[in-house]
Each structure stands twice: as C-alpha cells, then as structure tokens.
Write an enzyme that holds these catalytic residues in place. Structure first.
Site, PDB file in Angstrom:
ATOM      1  N   GLY A   1       0.838  -1.193   0.000  1.00  0.00           N
ATOM      2  CA  GLY A   1       0.000   0.000   0.000  1.00  0.00           C
ATOM      3  C   GLY A   1       0.870   1.240   0.000  1.00  0.00           C
ATOM      4  N   CYS A   2       0.435   2.291   0.677  1.00  0.00           N
ATOM      5  CA  CYS A   2       1.234   3.518   0.762  1.00  0.00           C
ATOM      6  C   CYS A   2       2.598   3.198   1.350  1.00  0.00           C
ATOM      7  CB  CYS A   2       0.517   4.546   1.624  1.00  0.00           C
ATOM      8  SG  CYS A   2       1.453   6.067   1.891  1.00  0.00           S
ATOM      9  N   PHE A   3       3.649   3.655   0.687  1.00  0.00           N
ATOM     10  CA  PHE A   3       4.994   3.239   1.114  1.00  0.00           C
ATOM     11  C   PHE A   3       5.499   3.932   2.374  1.00  0.00           C
ATOM     12  CE2 PHE A   3       6.649   5.766  -2.877  1.00  0.00           C
ATOM     13  CZ  PHE A   3       6.238   6.988  -2.326  1.00  0.00           C
ATOM     14  N   TRP A   4       4.857   5.008   2.808  1.00  0.00           N
ATOM     15  CA  TRP A   4       5.348   5.722   3.990  1.00  0.00           C
ATOM     16  C   TRP A   4       5.322   4.839   5.246  1.00  0.00           C
ATOM     17  CZ3 TRP A   4       1.606  10.368   2.961  1.00  0.00           C
ATOM     18  CH2 TRP A   4       2.104  11.149   1.897  1.00  0.00           C
TER      19      TRP A   4
END
Length: 302
Positions: free
Chosen positions: A143-146
């Site tokens: 998902g979102c890499f953060w």
C-alpha cells in the site's frame, strides 16, 4: 501464481467515462471519451487514471505505449521499457506538468538512493549493495509506502531503507505518473539488511503483520493498482522462502491471497521528500520514532 492482476476488476473504457479534478477543473466528456476510445486499437492493455480520488479503468493500445527492450549484461535482467509515448499521451490529455512531474535527481538522494537509481537506469535490480556488499536487499509493496518504510526502519538488522516505484516498465517514473495508475508501478520499499542480524523470514513477518494480503489493489484507505501489495524476490533463496510463507499464510484465509509474489524489477527511488517521510514528520509535522524495536502505532499519513 500469486498476482493481484488475476483478480483485479475489469471494466470497459466507456463504463465510467468521465473524471474530474477539482483543482484543475478538468473534465473529460462522454464525447471525448468516445473519441479517445475510437482512436485506440483493440489490442489493449489495462491502465487506470486516478484524479482527486476518482478513477476510471480503460484499455489503451500498445501502440500508444511503444515498447523497446534493453539487453543488459549477465548481471542484469532484461526488462521491457516504455519510451516517451506514455508521457506524450498523458501530456496531450492532461498537460505536460501533470504527465511528467519534476524529474528525480537520484544522485541528490541519501544512500541507498543513488545506487538504486543508477542500477535502474541500466535495467538492473541489485541483489546486494554495491557500496556495502555485506548487505542484502529485499523489496516489498504494502500500500502507501510511507508506513511500510517506517515499519522496516524499526527492524533490528535493517540498515537502510528507500521508498520508490517498482514492477513497472516506464523509465524514471515520478510520483505524479505512478499516482495516475498508468505506469504499472507499485509503491514499494527497498530494504537493505544484514543477514547476520535479521533473516528474510523475519522481514516477511513484518510484511504480513502489516498488510491484509487478500485485498486487491489497495490497503487501508488507499486503492489503485499503484497500491497493490507484493513480495519481490531478488534471489532464488528469497523466492523459496517466500513461496513457503505464502502457502502458510494462505491457510489462514478463505479468500485467495492477492499479494503478488514475483521476481524483482528495477527499483526507481521516489522523490527525496518521500524518503523516511514519517520519521521526518509526515503531513502533520509530527515525527514518528524509527528507533529499533519501537512499537508505537504507525500513523500512516503522519
């Protein structure tokens, strides 16, 4: 065997023919969609365009995305690349700035960004670090890499991390391009780890503790092909370990696992402001701990 693409919903270009961006007041009319669809041949490959949280799935001719091949050295993998056709297509449709975004200067990134970028430009993915060859490399998409990056930053034995774009054919992808969903890339994290301190199995623990592997093309509130999950192996050993783990995980779910299990492709580092984003404060300017062993709940957007 494990591919989100097998389960991705299919819909025709005309099933949802309009998209709007409240920031740019851009709209594609039904007539324009018909004209665009007519201009594309039936020999199609799927792509999605996301604008201000909305998306439409369409079919685009391979003639628009002209493909070429590179033949790197024996240490490299030959990967199909898309030339400027994709950028020209989106530049004509949405404007050059929306299509391209500012180019990424990989040399200006903190390590390991420069060596990852240099290898990607040569059509290669790295198995071990070129600067520090005692470090092995693994790639995950969740998902979102953060948030996924911060989870790996906290793992003892992980020495460096970098966020970026992987598993797509387009060269030098930017955040704007990847967010369109049209490049084929997914947001990913490159993990540099010392195998004497942490095993690949333990890295998979972190991955499966964080993702729902049955979700197709997304995690949490983030949906789109660029948010699909994946484990991308760099060596035969990683592949064997991962396949065994996937079989183990599948027994815990009634639904088929959608997480990809594929060989790694060149990893294109993301823009500098994305690197270690949550550790630096995220959207809210409130830094989150990247200390080894930290257990604070990760706030995905800061």
């Amino acid at each position: 065997a494990y591919s989100s693409q097998d389960q991705a919903p299919r819909s025709s270009f005309l099933s949802q023919y309009s998209t709007s961006n409240t920031n740019t007041n851009m709209k594609i009319s039904h007539t324009a969609a018909l004209a665009l669809a007519a201009s594309l041949s039936s020999n199609a490959s799927a792509f999605s365009i996301n604008t201000a949280g909305r998306s439409f799935i369409s079919r685009a001719s391979s003639s628009v995305f002209q493909k070429s091949h590179v033949f790197p050295s024996s240490l490299s993998r030959s990967t199909p690349r898309l030339n400027s056709g994709l950028n020209m297509f989106f530049g004509n449709l949405f404007g050059a700035a929306a299509a391209m975004g500012p180019p990424i200067d990989y040399t200006a990134l903190d390590f390991p960004g420069p060596e990852l970028g240099a290898a990607a430009k040569e059509g290669r993915f790295l198995v071990t670090s070129e600067r520090e060859p005692n470090l092995s490399i693994a790639t995950f998409a969740g998902g979102c890499f953060w948030g996924l990056e911060l989870a790996y930053q906290r793992v003892p034995g992980v020495v460096y991390t970098a966020v970026g774009y992987s598993q797509g054919p387009e060269e030098n992808p930017t955040y704007n391009q990847v967010c369109s969903g049209a490049t084929g890339h997914t947001e990913a994290v490159a993990v540099y780890y010392d195998p004497n301190e942490v095993t690949y199995e333990q890295l998979l623990d972190t991955f499966f503790d964080r993702v729902n592997p049955t979700t197709v093309n997304g995690q949490g509130n983030d949906y789109g092909k660029q948010y699909r999950t994946g484990v991308y192996f760099h060596t035969k050993e990683q592949e064997e370990i991962a396949r065994a783990r996937f079989e183990q995980e599948q027994r815990q779910y009634k639904k088929r696992i959608a997480t990809e299990l594929l060989e790694a492709k060149p990893f294109w580092p993301a823009e500098k402001y994305h690197q270690q984003y949550l550790e630096k404060g995220g959207r809210m300017g409130n830094p989150q701990s990247a200390a080894k062993g930290a257990t604070d709940t990760i706030r995905c957007y800061g």
